[in-house]
Design an enzyme around this catalytic site. Structure first.
Site, PDB file in Angstrom:
ATOM      1  N   LYS A 189       2.819 -15.597   0.535  1.00  0.00           N
ATOM      2  CA  LYS A 189       1.420 -15.834   0.102  1.00  0.00           C
ATOM      3  C   LYS A 189       1.245 -17.287  -0.324  1.00  0.00           C
ATOM      4  O   LYS A 189       0.831 -17.604  -1.435  1.00  0.00           O
ATOM      5  CB  LYS A 189       1.019 -14.856  -0.985  1.00  0.00           C
ATOM      6  CG  LYS A 189       1.013 -13.421  -0.482  1.00  0.00           C
ATOM      7  CD  LYS A 189       0.258 -12.467  -1.351  1.00  0.00           C
ATOM      8  CE  LYS A 189       0.258 -11.084  -0.749  1.00  0.00           C
ATOM      9  NZ  LYS A 189       1.593 -10.446  -0.728  1.00  0.00           N
TER      10      LYS A 189
ATOM     11  N   ALA B 250      -3.358   5.678   7.381  1.00  0.00           N
ATOM     12  CA  ALA B 250      -2.991   4.854   8.533  1.00  0.00           C
ATOM     13  C   ALA B 250      -3.992   4.989   9.683  1.00  0.00           C
ATOM     14  O   ALA B 250      -4.461   3.982  10.231  1.00  0.00           O
ATOM     15  CB  ALA B 250      -1.587   5.238   9.003  1.00  0.00           C
TER      16      ALA B 250
ATOM     17  N   GLY C  80       5.100  -0.017   2.708  1.00  0.00           N
ATOM     18  CA  GLY C  80       6.289  -0.192   1.894  1.00  0.00           C
ATOM     19  C   GLY C  80       6.781   1.113   1.300  1.00  0.00           C
ATOM     20  O   GLY C  80       7.565   1.850   1.907  1.00  0.00           O
TER      21      GLY C  80
END
Ligand code: O7M
Length: 213
Positions: free
Chosen positions: A62, A175, A189
């Site tokens: 990031k 999903a 994750g």
């Protein structure tokens, strides 16, 4: 990064042994491995190279600094075997462009973040961040699976650039909803690495995503 299972594993475990165990179990069901600070700090940066021998690695640092510092970070990540990096857009277009140049285009820019706090600061400027990603020549953006309608809205800004989307499972997103809204890959994750059977969890997600594509 091949687009087969459409799953990017967020490997936020905190030991090399756990990383190897999880990756060995799920490698048939993921297209890439995303590595963030928890694993880098726990296992050391050589884990990038080690994982890159198994799958494409996306370094999720990031990155959000001035252009020169961004360039130095990206050069280090790429030299260690990363295939792509993730940066923030709020440091400005010149900072994003420095990442894009150093990574030869292989950059994903964070837009609206997936957690509740993502609505505070990132949501109001997400359209602008997506436009910056596009004009800087990034490969794609990061958009929230927790708000699929935002994936669809951001898709209109970026055209055929890629969308990778976190927030599936532990953060409440689904999903198939994210893929239907226009995401190219889901980032997962905990729903995989904390599952009793990570291979089975990854296989089920791959089936869900494939079935809805
Ligand atoms: O599936 P989880 O919730 O266990 O993990 C999600 C991963 O995606 C984790 O590595 C986060 O750092 C990352 N992520 C988000 O959860 N939300 C965001 O808005 C952005 C990211 C991300 O990957 O940014 C690049």
């Amino acid at each position: 990064m091949q687009k087969k299972t459409r799953i990017i594993l967020a490997l936020d475990v905190t030991s090399r042994a756990d990383a190897l165990r999880v990756v060995d179990a799920v490698k048939d069901y993921v297209d890439a491995i995303k590595i963030n600070w928890p694993l880098i700090l726990a296992a050391g940066p050589d884990i990038i190279q080690e994982m890159s021998k198994v799958k494409d690695v996306i370094c999720d640092f990031k990155i959000s600094d001035i252009p020169n510092t961004n360039r130095l970070i990206v050069e280090q990540a790429m030299s260690k075997g990363a295939s792509a990096v993730i940066c923030h857009g709020f440091a400005g277009e010149d900072s994003v462009k420095a990442c894009v140049d150093a990574a030869k285009g292989q950059v994903f820019v964070v837009t609206e973040m997936s957690h509740p706090g993502g609505k505070q600061f990132t949501a109001p400027v997400a359209d602008m961040l997506a436009a910056i990603a596009k004009s800087a020549g990034a490969r794609g953006i990061v958009a929230p699976a927790t708000r699929p309608e935002r994936i669809a809205a951001l898709r209109k800004i970026i055209g055929n650039m890629e969308i990778i989307t976190p927030g599936v499972g532990a953060q409440g997103g689904k999903a198939s909803d994210a893929i239907r809204a226009g995401a190219d890959y889901i980032i997962v994750g905990r729903a995989i690495y904390e599952a009793a059977d990570p291979r089975d969890a990854a296989q089920k997600l791959a089936a869900e995503v494939g079935g809805s594509a």
